[in-house]
Design an enzyme around this catalytic site. Structure first.
Site, short mmCIF file in Angstrom:
data_model
loop_
_atom_site.label_atom_id
_atom_site.label_comp_id
_atom_site.label_asym_id
_atom_site.label_seq_id
_atom_site.Cartn_x
_atom_site.Cartn_y
_atom_site.Cartn_z
N CYS A 58 0.81 -1.23 0.00
CA CYS A 58 0.00 0.00 0.00
C CYS A 58 0.83 1.27 0.00
O CYS A 58 0.45 2.27 -0.61
CB CYS A 58 -0.93 -0.01 1.20
N ASP A 90 -3.60 -3.21 7.60
CA ASP A 90 -4.84 -3.89 7.97
C ASP A 90 -4.94 -5.25 7.29
O ASP A 90 -5.33 -6.24 7.91
CB ASP A 90 -6.05 -3.05 7.56
N CYS A 131 -1.92 3.39 3.02
CA CYS A 131 -2.82 2.51 3.75
C CYS A 131 -3.74 3.31 4.68
O CYS A 131 -3.43 4.44 5.08
CB CYS A 131 -2.02 1.47 4.53
N ASP A 132 -4.82 2.67 5.07
CA ASP A 132 -6.01 3.32 5.63
C ASP A 132 -5.76 4.43 6.66
O ASP A 132 -6.25 5.53 6.52
CB ASP A 132 -6.89 2.26 6.30
N LYS A 133 -5.02 4.13 7.73
CA LYS A 133 -4.95 5.09 8.83
C LYS A 133 -3.96 6.22 8.56
O LYS A 133 -3.97 7.23 9.26
CB LYS A 133 -4.57 4.38 10.14
N CYS A 203 -5.16 -0.99 -1.46
CA CYS A 203 -6.17 -1.97 -1.87
C CYS A 203 -7.18 -1.37 -2.85
O CYS A 203 -7.66 -0.26 -2.67
CB CYS A 203 -6.88 -2.53 -0.66
N GLU A 453 -11.03 -4.38 12.76
CA GLU A 453 -11.93 -4.64 11.64
C GLU A 453 -12.25 -6.13 11.58
O GLU A 453 -11.41 -6.96 11.92
CB GLU A 453 -11.30 -4.19 10.32
N SER A 479 -13.85 -3.50 7.70
CA SER A 479 -13.03 -3.09 6.57
C SER A 479 -13.91 -2.46 5.51
O SER A 479 -15.10 -2.80 5.39
CB SER A 479 -12.31 -4.31 5.99
#
Length: 562
Positions: A58, A90, A131-133, A203, A453, A479
């Site tokens: 990511c 994640d 990535c997400d965070k 992702c 998640e 997620s």
């Protein structure tokens, strides 16, 4: 004139205190040891924060992109100074105790960017995220610091190819359930896992990373259209260079995040989440970012805005297409065009690039024949992809994702699990039956801690063919790849005595989405009696960052702030 009496660049509003004058000779000596020259130190100092890490694809291209960002800063008359912070994958940690670190990392990312920037008095800041965070963490830091800066997303991964079809990491998670149901072999799963993630980038569906990247565009804190370029697209390096040049305009003009992150911008961002069937994590993160900038934002705002916003993008996990398809179709401009046309966003909202959403909508370039983004007059769904429920099980609220299923009501017996691992074991043993309401508790912000998640569980249920037959509720979260009737962020959480702690095996639970209710079909006095006899379990962690976070974190209904 002394060598130390050179005039100061007016854009060095902060860094002059670090670099200018004879008294700062020791600081300059240290910086010269890095390789900076007198000429470099006479220019505005611009932090380039990366979240590069080798634990996932990511963020993998960020060091390469940072070089181009730095080139752009130099071309525009600044001196870039690169630094690194963390990220937690994640996708890699999902289904393990390691996933508890994910949401906690959001706070660490924000804190570390703030600390380095304040410690070195940068005049401006570019945050490379993946990535997400990392995305909300960077935005939270910019909001706190309120210095000229922007967020630049390193882009989405390309889809993998498995037996003639595009696949993402979502397919691999669901393959685990399909294997348990006997619908895939070990060899099938191995072949899929080996091709699902073909290189750098976050992702590929409208999961949390791509949802939050779109959110940054609609908030205006990212330059519209640059972040959405996929990670391996040949034009990504030039986009990075443009981000570097742009931050220097912000520094010269002293354009602050507080000028961009208005109430209208947050409403626009909520509409972008709803209109693309985006991740429920967008709720959590937007609440947290708004808190940092002092904008009043409530959980019920998401329900109100989603209720008037059509879904106009046909994206995974509920739809057909991935982020690279979205970009090739026309990207953020098409969504802006449709949501402006529908009257659900404020087109006058201006971003760091100087453009309004009206500009972005007007300048949208659509690939002929594309059907990734549809007209608001004939939407995929007439109302947005999220709803907020309340009721006897969630007095402070909870979040349900509406995109990806048609059910508006489910009533069934509770199957109660006090951890994700216990639930996954039951799913793998195929002991969950059609009609059940799966309850996973003690996975909230404090109880987890870290609000894991549940993709490991939800994907396995879908893979077993139960995605349309069961409901799942949790004080944890989901997620962005989750689909099906799944309710998360239940507040108050079990660890802090929320009613979800009173649920017993076999109790009837009622989900009534039309009436925005989540209820335990047990008399209120019985719920209160059960809670009076209840004791919280001992904390999972007695010391260290997990323990500190559990003690400090707030409710999911407020964005789980510390």
């Amino acid at each position: 004139m002394s060598v130390y009496d050179q005039p100061t660049d007016p854009a060095k509003r902060r860094s002059a205190r670090l670099t200018d004058g004879v008294d700062r000779a020791p600081a300059r000596a240290m910086l010269k040891g890095v390789g900076f020259t007198d000429e470099d130190l006479a220019k505005p100092l611009i932090g380039v924060a990366t979240t590069w890490i080798e634990t996932m694809p990511c963020n993998l291209n960020q060091r390469a992109l940072a070089k181009h960002v730095k080139d752009g800063i130099r071309e525009a008359g600044g001196t870039p100074i690169e630094f690194n912070t963390i990220s937690v994958s994640d996708g890699v940690s999902m289904g393990t105790s390691g996933m508890r670190a994910s949401l906690i990392s959001r706070e660490v990312i924000a804190d570390s960017i703030e600390l380095v920037t304040e410690g070195h008095l940068f005049d401006g800041l570019v945050c490379l995220v993946g990535c997400d965070k990392t995305i909300p963490g960077a935005a939270m830091a910019l909001a706190r610091l309120d210095i000229p800066g922007l967020v630049f997303y390193n882009g989405s991964i390309a889809p993998g190819s498995f037996r003639g079809r595009d696949v993402t990491i979502q397919d691999v998670f669901e393959a685990v359930g399909a294997r348990a149901a006997g619908r895939m072999s070990d060899e099938d799963v191995h072949a899929l896992e080996s091709v699902a993630c073909p290189g750098a980038g976050a992702c590929g569906g409208q999961y949390t990373a791509n949802t939050m990247a779109l959110v940054m565009d609609f908030l205006g804190i990212s330059p519209r259209g640059l972040s959405g370029i996929p990670a391996t697209n040949p034009s990504k390096p030039e986009a990075a260079r443009e981000a570097g040049r742009l931050v220097m305009e912000l520094v010269r003009n002293d354009t602050r995040p507080s000028e961009i992150l208005t109430r209208e911008a947050f409403e626009n961002a909520i509409a972008a989440v709803a209109g693309t069937g985006g991740s429920t994590n967008g709720v959590l993160h937007l609440l947290a970012i708004a808190r940092e900038v002092g904008i009043p934002l409530e959980l019920d705002d998401f329900d109100t805005i989603a209720g008037r916003t059509p879904i106009v993008a046909d994206l995974k996990p509920f739809g057909r297409y991935v982020a690279t398809d979205f970009y090739e179709a026309g990207g953020v401009g098409l969504v802006a065009r449709e949501l402006v046309g529908a009257g659900v966003v404020r087109g006058s909202a201006r971003g760091v690039d100087g453009h309004t959403l009206d500009d972005v909508a007007r300048d949208a370039k659509e690939r002929p024949g594309q059907d990734v983004v549809v007209s608001y007059t004939d939407p995929i769904k007439p109302t947005g992809g999220i709803a907020i429920l309340r009721g006897s099980l969630a007095p402070e609220g909870c979040v349900v994702k509406l995109a990806g299923h048609e059910r508006l009501r489910h009533e069934g017996p509770a199957r109660v699990f006090d951890s994700e691992e216990d639930c996954f074991a039951a799913v793998k043993a195929r002991s969950i039956e059609a009609g059940d309401v799966v309850v996973i508790r003690y996975e909230g912000p404090a109880g987890g801690p870290g609000m894991r998640e549940m993709l490991h569980v939800t994907a396995a249920l879908v893979g077993e063919g139960l995605g349309d037959e069961v409901a799942l509720i949790t004080d944890g979260r989901f997620s962005g790849a989750t689909h099906g009737l799944m309710v998360g962020h239940i507040a108050p959480e079990a660890q802090r005595g929320g009613p979800i702690a009173a649920v017993r095996e076999g109790d009837t639970i009622i989900l009534d989405i039309e009436n925005r209710r989540l209820d335990l079909d047990v008399p209120q006095d019985e719920i209160e009696k059960r809670l009076a006899d209840w004791q919280p379990p001992a904390p999972r962690y007695k010391h260290g960052v997990f323990s500190r976070y559990a003690a400090q974190v707030g409710s999911a209904s407020e964005g789980a702030p510390t």
